[in-house]
Design a protein around this motif. Sequence first.
Motif, PDB file in Angstrom:
ATOM      1  N   GLN A  10      -7.610  -3.399  -2.862  1.00  0.00           N
ATOM      2  CA  GLN A  10      -6.835  -2.453  -2.059  1.00  0.00           C
ATOM      3  C   GLN A  10      -6.398  -1.249  -2.913  1.00  0.00           C
ATOM      4  O   GLN A  10      -6.547  -0.106  -2.523  1.00  0.00           O
ATOM      5  CB  GLN A  10      -5.598  -3.162  -1.531  1.00  0.00           C
ATOM      6  CG  GLN A  10      -5.362  -2.921  -0.062  1.00  0.00           C
ATOM      7  CD  GLN A  10      -4.276  -3.854   0.439  1.00  0.00           C
ATOM      8  OE1 GLN A  10      -3.441  -4.337  -0.334  1.00  0.00           O
ATOM      9  NE2 GLN A  10      -4.275  -4.108   1.715  1.00  0.00           N
TER      10      GLN A  10
ATOM     11  N   GLU B  38      -7.560  -9.551  -3.827  1.00  0.00           N
ATOM     12  CA  GLU B  38      -7.466  -8.764  -2.579  1.00  0.00           C
ATOM     13  C   GLU B  38      -6.605  -7.513  -2.786  1.00  0.00           C
ATOM     14  O   GLU B  38      -7.002  -6.410  -2.433  1.00  0.00           O
ATOM     15  CB  GLU B  38      -6.858  -9.632  -1.480  1.00  0.00           C
ATOM     16  CG  GLU B  38      -7.189  -9.100  -0.096  1.00  0.00           C
ATOM     17  CD  GLU B  38      -6.520  -9.936   0.983  1.00  0.00           C
ATOM     18  OE1 GLU B  38      -5.934  -9.334   1.885  1.00  0.00           O
ATOM     19  OE2 GLU B  38      -6.584 -11.182   0.881  1.00  0.00           O
ATOM     20  N   GLN B  39      -5.454  -7.714  -3.401  1.00  0.00           N
ATOM     21  CA  GLN B  39      -4.573  -6.570  -3.688  1.00  0.00           C
ATOM     22  C   GLN B  39      -5.266  -5.586  -4.629  1.00  0.00           C
ATOM     23  O   GLN B  39      -5.113  -4.380  -4.508  1.00  0.00           O
ATOM     24  CB  GLN B  39      -3.269  -7.041  -4.347  1.00  0.00           C
ATOM     25  CG  GLN B  39      -2.357  -7.808  -3.431  1.00  0.00           C
ATOM     26  CD  GLN B  39      -2.536  -9.314  -3.643  1.00  0.00           C
ATOM     27  OE1 GLN B  39      -3.665  -9.791  -3.763  1.00  0.00           O
ATOM     28  NE2 GLN B  39      -1.439 -10.040  -3.679  1.00  0.00           N
TER      29      GLN B  39
ATOM     30  N   THR C   8       0.822  -1.221   0.000  1.00  0.00           N
ATOM     31  CA  THR C   8       0.000   0.000   0.000  1.00  0.00           C
ATOM     32  C   THR C   8       0.854   1.268   0.000  1.00  0.00           C
ATOM     33  O   THR C   8       0.581   2.211  -0.749  1.00  0.00           O
ATOM     34  CB  THR C   8      -0.906   0.004   1.260  1.00  0.00           C
ATOM     35  OG1 THR C   8      -1.543  -1.257   1.321  1.00  0.00           O
ATOM     36  CG2 THR C   8      -1.950   1.076   1.199  1.00  0.00           C
TER      37      THR C   8
END
Length: 306
Positions: free
Chosen positions: A220, A216-217, A175
């Motif tokens: 994000q 999932e990434q 992130t």
Amino acid sequence: MVIIESSYRRSRHNKSKVPTRNIIFGVLLLAVFILVVLSLVQYLSGRALHSEIDELKESVRQLEQENETLQRQYEEILEENITLREENHMLRSSKIITHGDRDSNKVALTIDDGGRSDLVDIALQSLAEENTRATFFVLGTWLELEPDVWRQIVEEGHELGNHTYSHRYLTDMNTDEINAELALWQELADKAVGRSYKTYFFRPPGLEGFHENQSEQRNQYLEIVAEKGMFVTLWDVDHFYGLGGGNMPAERITDYVLDKAQSGSIILLHCRENDLAALPAIIQGLRDQGLEPCSLSELLLNGFAT
Ligand SMILES: [Zn+2]
């Protein structure tokens, strides 16, 4: 006796003349006094009137100033409102944009990555000759290397979109690294353009910027992009992936793009020789089909529903 009487009358007669003169003199004096008083009153009231007029003039000037301030505030609010409506419109659309309004005749031209200034010049020349605007998803590295080229692009009415600094796959980064990539691009764009530069458009490097099985990434990074007030803007016409990559001849690129383009399409081109060689024929071909090439802002932000 007669003499005495007549002298008495004479003396009475003389005495009555003196008070009459005094009375006349008094009256004249009074008249002069009244005139002086009247003039004085008139002078004073004139002065009062003048100062009242000055006060009124001052009030009018203040009101005019207030009016100007209100007019300016009104225009600022109006501008803010338009921006909010644009953002609202974008927010209501999907998070990942692949095309615009299918009922519009507009088609957006997007040119990715950036490159040598001579290639960029070819693109600018074609766009200027056809009086068309485009969106350049330039990399931060190019903004850093040739800031003047990208300032000129904005000055000529085109727009820049965030394509990260280094073109690394987003899902290969954490992130903090993604945030840093996006922020560095913004910093370099501001520096190149010479002012705070706002873009709504983000395009991840390499398709959607993630490898398979990395949902999932992906979610994000979508959140990070949304937090920065941008939208992931992909395309629905792309010869590069559509034709299996490689450096296709300009004619093949033109045919492919014209075959796939429809109302509201977003066309992906790269800052490569053959793509840019195809640009004039693509623009003319789109117009022959009744479509009007434009930038992403013109496709996605203009004429939005209220
Ligand atoms: Zn790219």
